[in-house]
Design an enzyme around this catalytic site. Structure first.
Site, PDB file in Angstrom:
ATOM      1  CB  CYS A  66     -34.768  38.262 -46.957  1.00 38.47           C
ATOM      2  SG  CYS A  66     -36.339  38.793 -46.243  1.00 38.47           S
ATOM      3  CE  LYS A  67     -40.130  33.579 -52.079  1.00 36.50           C
ATOM      4  NZ  LYS A  67     -40.594  32.194 -51.822  1.00 36.50           N
TER       5      LYS A  67
END
Length: 703
Positions: free
Chosen positions: A625-626
């Site tokens: 994810c980020k």
């Protein structure tokens, strides 16, 4: 519904001398509301056996199962199966020195490559103003990158000597000097020991989505930035030309002269040279469109809309200019051959001349004529090859975009490469005794499946654009297995060789491990990388994208990866039809097709099916994810519990309990702690309402 209460006790683990604290053991007890601790008719020991979930915790900065893992954190659980027996589950999260060693090697390789390119174009000598302008652009572009990469490498060398850990925290993802280092890279492994004592390992690599946070995403990511660039075709450099020219002038004897001239003709009368001369002709007839020092080099090949008259003129130029030069070479060479025959008495023995001086006097004028004809051809060929050298340099430097775009691409690739190498090595070590897996590696290559949890809204669109290009660049990477020089830790780490676009990662193995490998791998057969990316946004930003924005980037990426995955699986099936489970893939692939085509919001089923396919074909699993801290934690723990349920008969009634336990007290909570210094996932209650239900953490673990 009954509530679960928990209590726990913790003990510190110290070295034998009692000085250093190296870990912790934590025992947690769960009790259902409304149940007495010791019901009538039950012994305390029996109650604990059936109702207590044990959790052991340990962490260590030096305990490692291999030289590529470090700073491990381990959790051990006991979960009940459907037949009321117990699974022993060991969850292990580790850092890896590859987080820094691979980026440093890539930086060194890029510095060497650009330094060599500068030297190459500088050695071309005096050039026309137009071509000298091209050279000037190449030198400036390369020098800019060399300076930046040398500074970055120097900073990484300092950090490697000072840092006690081997990872870049999520709070450092925008650090300029850490552009090439993957964010929060860890191996997440789970060992499951069933009631019969059989054990099996599962692993997934977690890291922040490969993206250049330092340059930010104001103008988008790589996919958008590169789409604005004009594509240029790479051309190779025919280095044998100069060697053959030198040999032609050096040899004096007729047999060598004939042989070398023939080689010279074959080398230079080539489509590469011909196409280069035609390109020069286009340039001189159409005028230059080059703009200096801004990275914008327009393609000098004629546009496709030029009519048939232009193509006919090109053909006429080819015949009249290029073929005429070679006709002269051929005619003069035939004259020398005829003279040679006469001198050697092949046509008329009575006319043979025995005097060496007479032989040279008669042959010399013809050789001079051949030399002049060759010089004419060499002049044209040298112009063509100079053009090829410059165009090759331009195509691999300024034509790729401004220096900051190229640097972004290299940095994103570096992050992705580090994660893939870590995953591949774990997969290789786990499959060294599996002959089918080893055969699959050298005959088909390895599948690398990235799972993305990025939204298609705001900055994360740029991250996904970066990630998509970085993963495509991985398809030009290959692995090879070598025998380690020694068993020292440094000699067992992978090394990088080659140039951008054709990099090879050499994985060393100890002699006793290398020896039993298949012949193809021991002989250096390359193992190709087949990357695919499946992304499904799951957070509140994705809700905005689906209602008011655009999810087309995600849809296109998933569709392309679905097609590539099917091609890979079909290749494996056709090449290795006996591979276990390969025939059952068709139903999974059909389900994946349907899920990808379904217009369903936050369709996480795509991720689940893609992961199942990956594991069936012995692929490398990576999740991002980020920053690989919060959403990644939800995905990894869900995947672990699904594996326990589907492959190890974890009781359905205990599925949610196991999931909550892993999220509340498992390795991913330790990951949050080491990144931000807090033991809370960065979610709010309102945000979690937009998450798919299975991706929501238990109460008390977020905030």
């Amino acid at each position: 519904m009954k509530k679960v209460f928990s209590s726990s006790r913790s003990l510190s683990i110290r070295t034998m001398d009692g000085v250093n604290e190296v870990g912790e053991v934590k025992v947690s007890r769960l009790q259902m509301e409304g149940e007495s601790e010791t019901p009538p008719g039950h012994k305390v020991e029996e109650k604990r056996k059936n109702k207590v979930l044990l959790l052991f915790t340990s962490s260590s900065s030096f305990d490692s199962s291999s030289d590529m893992l470090c700073a491990q954190v381990c959790k051990v659980y006991r979960f009940q199966t459907e037949d009321q027996r117990w699974l022993l589950v060991r969850e292990q999260m580790s850092e890896t020195p590859l987080s820094f060693s691979l980026p440093k090697q890539l930086l060194s390789a890029l510095i060497r490559e650009h330094t060599n390119r500068v030297q190459q174009v500088k050695e071309l000598g005096d050039l026309s103003p137009h071509w000298d302008g091209l050279r000037h652009d190449v030198v400036n572009h390369c020098s800019n990158l060399i300076g930046c990469y040398q500074d970055t490498l120097a900073e990484l060398d300092k950090l490697s000597g000072e840092a006690s850990s081997c990872f870049k925290s999520s709070s450092s993802k925008s650090d300029k000097h850490l552009q090439f280092v993957p964010t929060n890279l860890h191996s997440q492994r789970m060992e499951v020991t069933d009631p019969d004592g059989r054990g099996v390992w599962y692993e997934v690599i977690t890291f922040g989505a490969p993206a250049d946070h330092h340059q930010s995403f104001k103008h988008g990511g790589l996919r958008r930035l590169l789409s604005k660039r004009t594509n240029h075709r790479d051309r190779c450099v025919c280095v044998c030309v100069c060697v053959l020219i030198c040999k032609l002038y050096d040899y004096k004897l007729l047999p060598f002269l004939l042989a070398q001239t023939e080689q010279f003709v074959h080398a230079l009368k080539d489509e590469l040279v011909k196409s280069a001369l035609l390109a020069i002709h286009y340039q001189s007839s159409a005028g230059s469109s080059h703009v200096h020092s801004n990275g914008l080099i327009c393609d000098i090949v004629a546009d496709s809309q030029e009519g048939p008259d232009a193509r006919r003129r090109d053909s006429e130029y080819d015949e009249e200019e290029w073929d005429r030069a070679w006709a002269n070479v051929a005619m003069s060479l035939n004259c020398i051959i005829a003279m040679g025959d006469r001198l050697q008495g092949r046509e008329d023995p009575s006319s043979s001349v025995s005097s060496a001086s007479s032989w040279q006097e008669q042959l010399l004028p013809l050789v001079v004529t051949l030399r002049d004809c060759v010089r004419e051809a060499v002049g044209k060929a040298r112009a063509a090859m100079t053009f090829v050298v410059l165009q090759g340099a331009v195509a691999t430097t300024v034509a790729q975009g401004p220096a900051h775009v190229v640097q972004r691409r290299h940095a994103v690739f570096s992050q992705a490469l580090s994660a893939v190498v870590c995953g591949f090595m774990l997969k290789l070590f786990g499959g060294l005794e599996d002959p089918e897996f080893l055969q699959q590696l050298h005959s088909v290559g390895v599948l690398v499946q990235f799972e993305g949890l990025l939204s298609t809204y705001g900055d994360e669109v740029g991250m996904l654009e970066d990630m998509e290009v970085g993963l495509e660049d991985l398809s030009r990477v290959a692995f090879t297995v070598t025998e380690a020089k020694t068993e020292q830790p440094d000699d067992l780490l992978p090394t990088l060789s080659g140039a951008w676009g054709s990099l090879v990662v050499e994985v060393p193995l100890p002699p006793e491990t290398f020896g039993p490998l298949p012949r193809e791998l021991k002989e250096g057969r390359l193992i190709r990388v087949h990357p695919v990316l499946f992304n499904i946004g799951i957070n509140q930003q994705q809700s905005l994208a689906e209602r008011f924005g655009d999810s087309s980037l995600q849809e296109r990426a998933n569709q392309r990866s679905c097609e590539r995955l099917r091609v890979y699986c079909n290749t494996v099936r056709d090449t290795l039809p006996e591979l276990a489970g390969i025939q059952s893939l068709s139903d999974l692939l059909s389900s994946l097709d349907r899920s990808v085509e379904t217009k369903k919001r936050k369709n996480v089923e795509v991720l689940w099916i893609a992961a199942s396919v990956c594991r069936k074909v012995n692929g490398v699993r990576l999740t991002s994810c980020k920053s690989a801290k919060d959403r990644t934690a939800m995905s990894v723990t869900l995947e672990q519990c699904v594996l326990l349920r589907e492959r190890h008969t974890l009781s359905q009634q205990h599925f949610s309990t196991a999931l909550d336990c892993m999220r509340r007290d498992g390795c991913r909570m330790e990951n949050v702690q080491k990144n931000v210094g807090s033991r809370k996932f960065a979610f709010s209650g309102v945000q979690l309402l937009t998450f798919p239900k299975l991706y929501r953490p238990p109460d008390g673990s977020f905030g």
